[in-house]
Design a protein around this motif. Structure first.
Motif, PDB file in Angstrom:
ATOM      1  N   PHE A  36      27.816  27.526  45.963  1.00 64.46           N
ATOM      2  CA  PHE A  36      26.146  27.163  45.685  1.00 64.46           C
ATOM      3  C   PHE A  36      25.756  26.675  47.129  1.00 64.46           C
ATOM      4  CE2 PHE A  36      25.114  29.370  41.745  1.00 64.46           C
ATOM      5  CZ  PHE A  36      23.884  30.247  42.843  1.00 64.46           C
ATOM      6  N   PRO A  37      25.160  26.534  48.178  1.00 67.20           N
ATOM      7  CA  PRO A  37      25.337  25.141  49.530  1.00 67.20           C
ATOM      8  C   PRO A  37      25.165  23.537  47.909  1.00 67.20           C
ATOM      9  CG  PRO A  37      23.326  26.589  49.776  1.00 67.20           C
ATOM     10  CD  PRO A  37      23.796  27.147  48.292  1.00 67.20           C
ATOM     11  N   ASP A  38      24.712  23.165  47.668  1.00 65.15           N
ATOM     12  CA  ASP A  38      24.745  22.172  47.253  1.00 65.15           C
ATOM     13  C   ASP A  38      26.394  21.996  45.890  1.00 65.15           C
ATOM     14  OD1 ASP A  38      24.190  23.974  44.847  1.00 65.15           O
ATOM     15  OD2 ASP A  38      22.746  22.820  43.623  1.00 65.15           O
ATOM     16  N   GLY A  39      26.975  22.426  45.869  1.00 59.19           N
ATOM     17  CA  GLY A  39      28.847  22.436  45.275  1.00 59.19           C
ATOM     18  C   GLY A  39      29.047  23.114  44.131  1.00 59.19           C
ATOM     19  N   ASP A  40      27.401  23.232  43.463  1.00 54.15           N
ATOM     20  CA  ASP A  40      27.408  24.311  42.062  1.00 54.15           C
ATOM     21  C   ASP A  40      28.031  25.767  42.255  1.00 54.15           C
ATOM     22  OD1 ASP A  40      25.436  22.574  40.643  1.00 54.15           O
ATOM     23  OD2 ASP A  40      23.869  24.094  41.129  1.00 54.15           O
ATOM     24  N   ARG A  41      28.905  25.689  40.638  1.00 50.82           N
ATOM     25  CA  ARG A  41      29.707  27.108  40.954  1.00 50.82           C
ATOM     26  C   ARG A  41      28.869  28.626  41.151  1.00 50.82           C
ATOM     27  NH1 ARG A  41      35.513  27.506  39.762  1.00 50.82           N
ATOM     28  NH2 ARG A  41      34.309  25.117  40.513  1.00 50.82           N
ATOM     29  N   TYR A  42      29.042  29.523  41.664  1.00 54.74           N
ATOM     30  CA  TYR A  42      28.657  31.049  41.747  1.00 54.74           C
ATOM     31  C   TYR A  42      29.779  32.211  40.915  1.00 54.74           C
ATOM     32  CZ  TYR A  42      26.267  35.121  42.871  1.00 54.74           C
ATOM     33  OH  TYR A  42      26.428  36.530  43.631  1.00 54.74           O
ATOM     34  N   LEU A  43      29.065  32.594  40.442  1.00 49.30           N
ATOM     35  CA  LEU A  43      30.271  33.051  39.695  1.00 49.30           C
ATOM     36  C   LEU A  43      29.301  34.845  38.826  1.00 49.30           C
ATOM     37  CD1 LEU A  43      33.125  33.046  37.182  1.00 49.30           C
ATOM     38  CD2 LEU A  43      31.766  34.881  36.750  1.00 49.30           C
ATOM     39  N   GLN A  44      30.271  35.753  40.051  1.00 53.24           N
ATOM     40  CA  GLN A  44      29.800  37.896  39.910  1.00 53.24           C
ATOM     41  C   GLN A  44      30.916  38.400  40.044  1.00 53.24           C
ATOM     42  OE1 GLN A  44      27.960  39.419  43.093  1.00 53.24           O
ATOM     43  NE2 GLN A  44      26.426  40.441  42.297  1.00 53.24           N
ATOM     44  N   PHE A  45      30.454  39.387  38.731  1.00 53.71           N
ATOM     45  CA  PHE A  45      31.539  40.166  38.103  1.00 53.71           C
ATOM     46  C   PHE A  45      31.048  41.428  38.868  1.00 53.71           C
ATOM     47  CE2 PHE A  45      32.040  38.753  34.268  1.00 53.71           C
ATOM     48  CZ  PHE A  45      33.073  38.004  34.548  1.00 53.71           C
ATOM     49  N   LYS A  46      32.156  42.790  38.940  1.00 56.19           N
ATOM     50  CA  LYS A  46      31.671  43.366  40.356  1.00 56.19           C
ATOM     51  C   LYS A  46      31.473  45.165  39.796  1.00 56.19           C
ATOM     52  CE  LYS A  46      31.659  41.378  43.753  1.00 56.19           C
ATOM     53  NZ  LYS A  46      30.523  41.063  45.056  1.00 56.19           N
ATOM     54  N   LYS A  47      31.663  44.444  38.137  1.00 63.42           N
ATOM     55  CA  LYS A  47      31.600  46.442  37.599  1.00 63.42           C
ATOM     56  C   LYS A  47      30.837  45.675  35.852  1.00 63.42           C
ATOM     57  CE  LYS A  47      35.579  48.766  38.043  1.00 63.42           C
ATOM     58  NZ  LYS A  47      37.016  48.680  37.928  1.00 63.42           N
ATOM     59  N   ASN A  48      29.954  46.899  35.051  1.00 59.19           N
ATOM     60  CA  ASN A  48      29.525  46.464  34.731  1.00 59.19           C
ATOM     61  C   ASN A  48      30.569  45.803  32.830  1.00 59.19           C
ATOM     62  OD1 ASN A  48      27.878  46.171  32.143  1.00 59.19           O
ATOM     63  ND2 ASN A  48      26.345  47.780  33.050  1.00 59.19           N
ATOM     64  N   VAL A  49      30.615  45.217  32.697  1.00 56.31           N
ATOM     65  CA  VAL A  49      30.574  44.528  31.126  1.00 56.31           C
ATOM     66  C   VAL A  49      30.285  44.837  29.845  1.00 56.31           C
ATOM     67  CG1 VAL A  49      32.469  43.119  32.633  1.00 56.31           C
ATOM     68  CG2 VAL A  49      30.637  42.092  31.555  1.00 56.31           C
ATOM     69  N   LYS A  50      29.017  45.787  30.052  1.00 58.40           N
ATOM     70  CA  LYS A  50      28.919  45.746  28.714  1.00 58.40           C
ATOM     71  C   LYS A  50      29.591  46.192  27.985  1.00 58.40           C
ATOM     72  CE  LYS A  50      24.196  45.768  27.069  1.00 58.40           C
ATOM     73  NZ  LYS A  50      22.881  47.404  26.797  1.00 58.40           N
ATOM     74  N   GLY A  51      29.858  45.946  26.488  1.00 58.33           N
ATOM     75  CA  GLY A  51      30.355  46.398  25.739  1.00 58.33           C
ATOM     76  C   GLY A  51      31.609  46.625  25.666  1.00 58.33           C
ATOM     77  N   GLN A  52      32.245  46.113  27.179  1.00 57.37           N
ATOM     78  CA  GLN A  52      34.242  46.527  27.228  1.00 57.37           C
ATOM     79  C   GLN A  52      34.939  44.921  26.445  1.00 57.37           C
ATOM     80  OE1 GLN A  52      34.998  49.002  28.697  1.00 57.37           O
ATOM     81  NE2 GLN A  52      32.643  49.939  29.513  1.00 57.37           N
ATOM     82  N   ASN A  53      35.620  45.674  26.649  1.00 56.77           N
ATOM     83  CA  ASN A  53      36.928  44.763  25.572  1.00 56.77           C
ATOM     84  C   ASN A  53      37.834  44.186  27.078  1.00 56.77           C
ATOM     85  OD1 ASN A  53      36.655  44.463  23.482  1.00 56.77           O
ATOM     86  ND2 ASN A  53      38.186  45.992  23.049  1.00 56.77           N
TER      87      ASN A  53
END
Ligand code: R5P
Length: 294
Positions: free
Chosen positions: A33-50
């Motif tokens: 983020f602009p203040d330096g906090d980390r941002y993480l986003q998955f590109k797939k739905n991981v619900k119920g997945q290993n």
């Protein structure tokens, strides 16, 4: 369904694992983020997945640690099932005691963070010296593999009349096993470490070095001092050439130049850490580790 991902350091191995186990590969967006906090986003739905996170701790061990924790926690927040960390190289394992008063035993901190966030871990030659096993610090199932057979096969196929050298007592366990696979002799040098940048070597088990191609085997090459001193010793004992092979090539503080100056003609590392010296692929070894449950 299994999803494999990586967080910046081990993408090639992660994609190789995904192919071999017929899982899908998922990209992850990591930024700040602009203040330096980390941002993480998955590109797939991981619900119920290993989900298998493949991430070496080098380069950038601190950032890698945080990325792993963020990713593992995000998987759980989204309803993912099991989170397995495949760490081809696990940092902090060399700090397994307080060498000086007041020092943090950082391997314990690293393990505590992983115990809290991931469900199991698979790694390679994790520098178990004072800890007898991974169980000493991990409460989650932890599989430690060894690259000995890969290094032994490399020596057998590529180096004529080799003699294997373990540059210190701890590394002799690997050197002996590698020599068995390569069907050649092995010896051990005694290392006296005066400081992190000053070590001296002496041959303990007598073998004929004259005219042989010396192969120094170690788990880690960091500053290169250990191998450089062992190489000088091997040369002084009459070795024709000196090759250095390691599992984890960190190569800090001009290690490569130091090794060349000390007479090492070839340097080969496993690809647990991505580096131009990578000559041994650990992807299949890691896949075999995923099948083990401890
Ligand atoms: C020590 O116990 C390890 O097995 C390696 O010998 C050591 O980490 C190598 O460090 P450096 O390259 O800085 O001498």
């Amino acid at each position: 369904m299994v999803i494999v991902t990586s967080l910046g350091n081990s993408e090639k191995i992660a994609k190789g694992i995904a192919r071999k186990i017929k899982a899908s590969y998922m990209d992850v967006k990591i930024s700040t983020f602009p203040d330096g906090d980390r941002y993480l986003q998955f590109k797939k739905n991981v619900k119920g997945q290993n989900v298998i996170i493949v991430q070496s701790f080098q380069p950038n061990p601190q950032e890698s640690m945080l990325n792993i924790i963020f990713a593992a926690e995000a998987i759980k927040q989204q309803g993912g099932k099991e989170v397995c960390l495949v760490a081809p190289y696990l940092s902090y394992m060399r700090q397994d005691k307080a060498f000086n008063p007041g020092e943090c035993i950082s391997s314990r901190v690293m393990a505590k963070l992983l115990n809290n966030s991931v469900d199991r871990i698979v790694t390679i030659d994790p520098h178990l010296h004072r800890y007898k096993s991974m169980k000493a610090i991990f409460t989650i199932p932890a599989v430690d593999l060894t690259a000995n057979s890969l290094m032994g096969t490399y020596v057998k196929n590529k180096i004529k009349t080799p003699v294997i050298i373990g540059p210190d007592w701890e590394s002799f366990q690997w050197a002996e096993e590698v020599a068995k696979i390569a069907e050649c002799e092995s010896t051990v040098f005694e290392k006296t470490r005066y400081s992190s940048r000053h070590v001296e070597e002496k041959m303990i088990k007598e073998v004929v070095m004259k005219g042989k191609h010396a192969v120094i085997i170690d788990d880690i090459i960091s500053t290169g001092h250990t191998i450089a001193e062992a190489a000088k010793k091997a040369k002084s004992l009459g070795a024709r050439t000196v090759t250095a092979i390691c599992v984890h090539g960190l190569f800090v503080e001009g290690a490569l130049e130091k090794l060349k100056k000390a007479g090492v003609s070839k340097i080969v590392s496993c690809n647990t850490i991505s580096h131009k010296t990578n000559g041994i692929d650990v992807t299949s070894l890691l896949v075999s580790g995923l099948k083990k449950r401890k």
